[in-house]
Design a protein around this motif. Structure first.
Motif, PDB file in Angstrom:
ATOM      1  N   LEU A 155      10.471  -4.620  10.468  1.00 48.18           N
ATOM      2  CA  LEU A 155       9.573  -3.612   9.924  1.00 48.18           C
ATOM      3  C   LEU A 155       8.867  -2.709  10.994  1.00 48.18           C
ATOM      4  O   LEU A 155       8.902  -3.384  12.538  1.00 48.18           O
ATOM      5  CB  LEU A 155       8.313  -4.632   9.520  1.00 48.18           C
ATOM      6  N   LEU A 156       8.961  -1.308  10.985  1.00 47.99           N
ATOM      7  CA  LEU A 156       8.413  -0.504  11.929  1.00 47.99           C
ATOM      8  C   LEU A 156       7.012  -0.360  11.854  1.00 47.99           C
ATOM      9  O   LEU A 156       6.166  -0.819  12.872  1.00 47.99           O
ATOM     10  CB  LEU A 156       9.203   0.914  11.802  1.00 47.99           C
ATOM     11  N   THR A 157       6.377   0.001  10.849  1.00 43.48           N
ATOM     12  CA  THR A 157       4.947   0.154  10.608  1.00 43.48           C
ATOM     13  C   THR A 157       4.649   0.001   9.051  1.00 43.48           C
ATOM     14  O   THR A 157       5.488   0.514   8.258  1.00 43.48           O
ATOM     15  CB  THR A 157       4.375   1.296  11.341  1.00 43.48           C
ATOM     16  N   PRO A 158       3.719  -0.605   8.651  1.00 46.99           N
ATOM     17  CA  PRO A 158       3.390  -0.789   7.319  1.00 46.99           C
ATOM     18  C   PRO A 158       2.483   0.519   6.594  1.00 46.99           C
ATOM     19  O   PRO A 158       2.280   1.528   7.571  1.00 46.99           O
ATOM     20  CB  PRO A 158       2.548  -1.965   6.826  1.00 46.99           C
ATOM     21  N   SER A 159       2.544   0.660   5.593  1.00 40.32           N
ATOM     22  CA  SER A 159       1.753   1.971   4.899  1.00 40.32           C
ATOM     23  C   SER A 159       2.071   3.241   5.280  1.00 40.32           C
ATOM     24  O   SER A 159       1.187   3.953   5.970  1.00 40.32           O
ATOM     25  CB  SER A 159       0.238   1.373   5.137  1.00 40.32           C
TER      26      SER A 159
ATOM     27  N   TYR B 218       0.825  -1.166  -0.039  1.00 39.68           N
ATOM     28  CA  TYR B 218       0.098   0.069   0.099  1.00 39.68           C
ATOM     29  C   TYR B 218       0.967   1.114  -0.043  1.00 39.68           C
ATOM     30  O   TYR B 218       0.927   2.037   0.917  1.00 39.68           O
ATOM     31  CB  TYR B 218      -0.903  -0.051   1.226  1.00 39.68           C
ATOM     32  N   GLY B 219       1.787   1.408  -0.980  1.00 41.33           N
ATOM     33  CA  GLY B 219       2.440   2.500  -1.114  1.00 41.33           C
ATOM     34  C   GLY B 219       3.872   1.996  -0.544  1.00 41.33           C
ATOM     35  O   GLY B 219       4.920   1.568  -1.378  1.00 41.33           O
ATOM     36  N   SER B 220       4.440   2.462   0.540  1.00 38.92           N
ATOM     37  CA  SER B 220       5.447   2.123   1.062  1.00 38.92           C
ATOM     38  C   SER B 220       5.141   1.669   2.809  1.00 38.92           C
ATOM     39  O   SER B 220       4.686   2.154   3.319  1.00 38.92           O
ATOM     40  CB  SER B 220       6.809   3.107   0.965  1.00 38.92           C
ATOM     41  N   ASP B 221       6.403   0.993   3.063  1.00 40.39           N
ATOM     42  CA  ASP B 221       6.385   0.551   4.595  1.00 40.39           C
ATOM     43  C   ASP B 221       7.654   1.082   5.201  1.00 40.39           C
ATOM     44  O   ASP B 221       8.729   1.337   4.372  1.00 40.39           O
ATOM     45  CB  ASP B 221       6.549  -0.948   4.561  1.00 40.39           C
TER      46      ASP B 221
END
Lengths: 429, 379
Positions: B367-371, B350-353
């Motif tokens: 991973l810190l947080t998606p989208s 969804y765009g970038s993470d």
């Protein structure tokens, strides 16, 4: 439909069907239908290609999240290849009179590149697709211009090219608008833009296939006197190279190259406009529209004028408009109208030179070698402009923008004087 | 008109005593290549054209409809996506530690500035109602680069935001936003946009980087006006581009300059409007909070031209660099969470993470947080 005055009566007006498009029979002749058909093809194709051009930066940066910087997608090597393609296209078209076939190949190749843009998502591959698109453009340009010249009356060739270029530029102006409307309806719908672009390009190819004849006979060939001798020349490679032996064409090509060497590329003109005349940032992207607008409005009038007073004169004179634009960029004046004046002069330059050069060159090339001859002149001019871009960039680096532009202005003045001296026989062009 | 076209063609064929074609025969004999279409009557041609246009228009219509449908779906909340609710976002220093970023999660708050507690990056997001393409904040000042819809074209502008996200200044932009930064004190802001100036070429991109002093209101529209020196000589190139400013203080900054196919790390001075090159092959620098190191994207030789960049850290004392543990292609200006950790974005569903990785080359990316995009660590 474009209808305008012509001094000579032509076989085209003798045809009753053509006469229907004429308001005052006997006084006016319609622009040849083939020219209109080719103009329509160019208009449609330019809508398609400018749609893509307009959204490409946005697509790369926000759609794909790429940083398309630091390396042009099409480099100098490709420019050389493109020149070669143009010569090959010109030559192939002359062999057996296959102008339409080569043009279909060129337009078709460009159309097929649009759906490919949907499939590739990396800079090198996108660069390759754009290169293939440009190859199609290189292939079709000379055969198309040859078809325009062959299907129009020699006495009104300038007007025929003017009509074609005006239609072409109309498409270039409409393309970004269409793309914008699609993105307005479907945010981030770049795939929709590319698909619609393909559909539009396919309509262009269809119009070309349906309404442009495969073999065009020289309009006005019955009178024939305006054509140079050598109509029976065989369209061999040797004959194409031999064209350079023709004094007239050689002079014309050399002058076009000399003038091309002093023609600063559009992007530098816009950069100078911004740096020297302080055009606000938000207008920067719209500057090419100013040039295109003036080109569109003036292409037909200047083409007709060229038919009347001499194409060579108008071609060389058009460079005076460019010289004046350079002059305005170099002044210390800061009037609000100055940017508009520069853009108007820049568009005038294109209107007086782009189609007019082809109209002038057509008179110096026998019909059988028309495509090769026009390709030769176009390639020479494009190569000279490319050299100018490199030299201008280097001069900018070494001496600053103002000195670089002053140098270009002096070079342009010298080239214009040289061209006036070398002027080919007025009757031939 | 079509009658004209067809008849004109026949007339042209008729008057052809000296044509180049090898197989001159009956006047109406079509050329071999034309055969399928040339035999059509004028009416037939128009019908073929109409049929073709109808089919292609349908195809085009379906493409636009599908894209529009997809765009509409992005405004519906994505099942399993982060929870987002409207609320108040503050950029003030001294509040509880938090991350403020552009939330790309589907739903009504897509592309709005949102905040989450730094301790719970995947917790519910508080959306501010301010939409930005790129964002950064420090010292109670925010810079938001956003799109503005116009009648015939979209344009872009930079908004300077105060700690309560109120616009204190806006500046029109020349192109598509890509980088934004604020000096640690919150006084100086900088941004970079992509400019595609030449519509005939279409493939030549340049950048424009501007610096704004929010205290005096003075705008430096382009770093190209700076006097840049490389090895003691002044650089005056038409192809000079600057991007990716990172501030050391209110006067000094680092950035990338490019000319002649090379990129350089430069150190600039906003007061004297001068800059000097430090070394090559440094893009999108990001200065560590302690001012000793620079995280950057490095064009690593031998990698695929599709994915040429890796996340590196440069020690300003020794000018030596080392790779981080992130082995994927990073095309972003990293942000330091603290002196030991980097955060950066990678393309996502969804765009970038957003991801983090230790700056010293150890550990693994996580991973810190998606989208999400454009994080600022505040508090």
């Amino acid at each position: 439909m474009y209808v305008s005055e012509s001094r000579a009566s032509t076989p085209a007006v003798a045809s009753p069907a053509a006469a229907r498009g004429i308001r005052r029979p006997g006084r006016r002749s319609a622009v040849a239908s083939t020219v209109l058909a080719l103009g329509a093809v160019s208009l449609i194709t330019d809508i398609s290609s400018e749609m893509v051009t307009a959204v490409l930066p946005l697509y790369l940066v926000t759609g794909l999240g790429l940083s398309p910087l630091g390396f042009g997608l099409l480099d100098g090597v490709y420019n050389g290849f493109s020149a070669l393609v143009r010569l090959v296209g010109g030559h192939l078209a002359d062999r057996g009179g296959r102008h339409k076939r080569v043009a279909v190949l060129g337009y078709g190749l460009s159309a097929l590149c649009k759906p490919l843009l949907l499939a590739v998502h990396t800079l090198p591959l996108i660069g390759a697709v754009l290169a293939a698109d440009r190859t199609g453009k290189g292939l079709r340009t000379a055969p198309r211009d040859a078809l325009i010249s062959l299907s129009s009356d020699p006495a009104s060739r300038g007007r025929a090219f003017g009509v074609h270029r005006a239609m072409d530029t109309t498409g270039a102006l409409l393309g970004p608008l269409v793309a914008f409307l699609i993105l307005r309806r479907a945010a981030e719908g770049y795939d929709a833009v590319f698909t619609v672009s393909f559909c539009v390009a396919a309509v262009g190819v269809l119009v070309l296939l349906l309404f442009v004849p495969a073999r065009v006979r020289q309009a006005g060939a019955a009178t024939g006197s305006a054509e140079p001798a050598g109509g029976g020349a065989r369209p061999s490679l040797r004959a194409a190279v031999g064209l350079l032996g023709r004094r007239e064409l050689r002079g014309l090509a050399l002058c076009a190259m000399a003038l091309g060497l002093a023609t600063v590329s559009d992007s530098f003109v816009y950069l100078m406009l911004q740096r020297r005349l302080g055009v606000p940032d938000r207008w920067f992207a719209l500057l090419p529209l100013g040039t295109a607008g003036a080109f569109l409005l003036l292409a037909v009038p200047l083409g007709r004028w060229a038919d009347r007073v001499g194409r060579w004169r108008v071609f060389v004179g058009g460079h005076l408009a460019l010289l004046l634009a350079y002059g305005l960029l170099l002044t210390h004046l800061r009037a609000g109208v100055l940017p508009y004046a520069v853009l108007a002069l820049h568009g005038t330059f294109y209107a007086a030179t782009d189609g007019v050069l082809m109209a002038a060159a057509a008179g110096s090339v026998p019909a059988a070698l028309r495509s090769s001859g026009l390709a030769l002149v176009q390639t020479g001019q494009a190569a000279a402009r490319f050299v100018c871009s490199i030299a201008f960039g280097a001069a900018w680096t070494a001496f600053g923008d103002r000195s670089a532009l002053s140098g270009a202005a002096v070079a342009l003045l010298v080239s214009v004087l040289l061209s006036v001296r070398l002027r080919p026989r007025e009757g031939a062009v | 008109m079509t009658d004209d076209l067809a008849t004109r063609r026949d007339a042209a064929d008729d008057s052809a005593p000296d044509g180049p074609g090898p197989q001159d025969s009956a006047p109406d004999d079509p050329a071999p290549y034309d055969s399928p279409l040339a035999r059509l009557s004028p009416r037939g041609r128009v019908l073929v054209l109409l049929a073709g246009v109808v089919v292609l228009a349908l195809l085009a219509g379906v493409a636009v409809w599908r894209a529009a449908d997809r765009a509409d779906r992005r405004n519906q909340v994505q099942a399993g996506g982060p929870a987002v609710h409207a609320g108040t976002v503050s950029l003030a220093a001294g509040d509880s530690p938090r991350i403020v970023f552009r939330s790309m999660a589907w739903g009504p708050h897509r592309d709005e500035l949102a905040s989450v507690p730094a301790a719970d990056p995947n917790g519910p997001r508080t959306a501010s109602g301010v939409q930005c393409l790129r964002f950064y904040a420090a010292g109670g000042t925010g810079i938001c680069l956003q799109a503005e819809r116009g009648a015939v074209n979209d344009s872009y502008r930079a908004l300077v935001l105060d700690a309560r996200l109120r616009t204190t200044r806006h500046v029109d932009l020349a192109g598509i936003p890509t980088r934004a930064r604020v000096s640690p004190s919150g006084r100086m802001v900088a941004w970079t946009v992509f400019v595609g100036g030449d519509s005939y070429a279409g493939t030549n991109f340049s950048t424009r980087t501007s610096i704004l002093d929010t205290r005096t209101g003075a705008l430096q529209p382009t770093l190209e006006d700076y006097a840049l020196t490389r090895d003691g000589t002044r650089v005056r190139a038409a192809d000079l581009n600057y991007w990716g400013v990172t501030f050391a203080d209110d006067t000094h900054f680092y950035a990338t300059a490019a000319t002649g196919g090379h990129t350089y790390l430069i150190r600039g001075d906003t007061a004297t409007r001068t800059a000097v090159t430090l070394r090559t092959n440094v893009e999108c620098p990001s200065l560590s909070p302690d001012g000793t190191r620079i995280a950057f994207k490095k064009r690593v030789p031998g990698l695929s031209p599709d994915a040429p960049w890796r996340l590196y850290v440069l020690d300003l004392g020794t000018l030596k660099d080392h790779p981080t543990a992130e082995s994927r292609n990073v095309d972003d200006q990293a942000v330091w969470r603290d002196d030991g950790t980097l955060s950066y974005s990678l393309p996502g569903d969804y765009g970038s993470d957003l991801f983090t990785v230790p700056a010293d080359g150890t550990g693994r990316p996580s991973l810190l947080t998606p989208s999400a995009l454009s994080p600022s660590w505040l508090g």
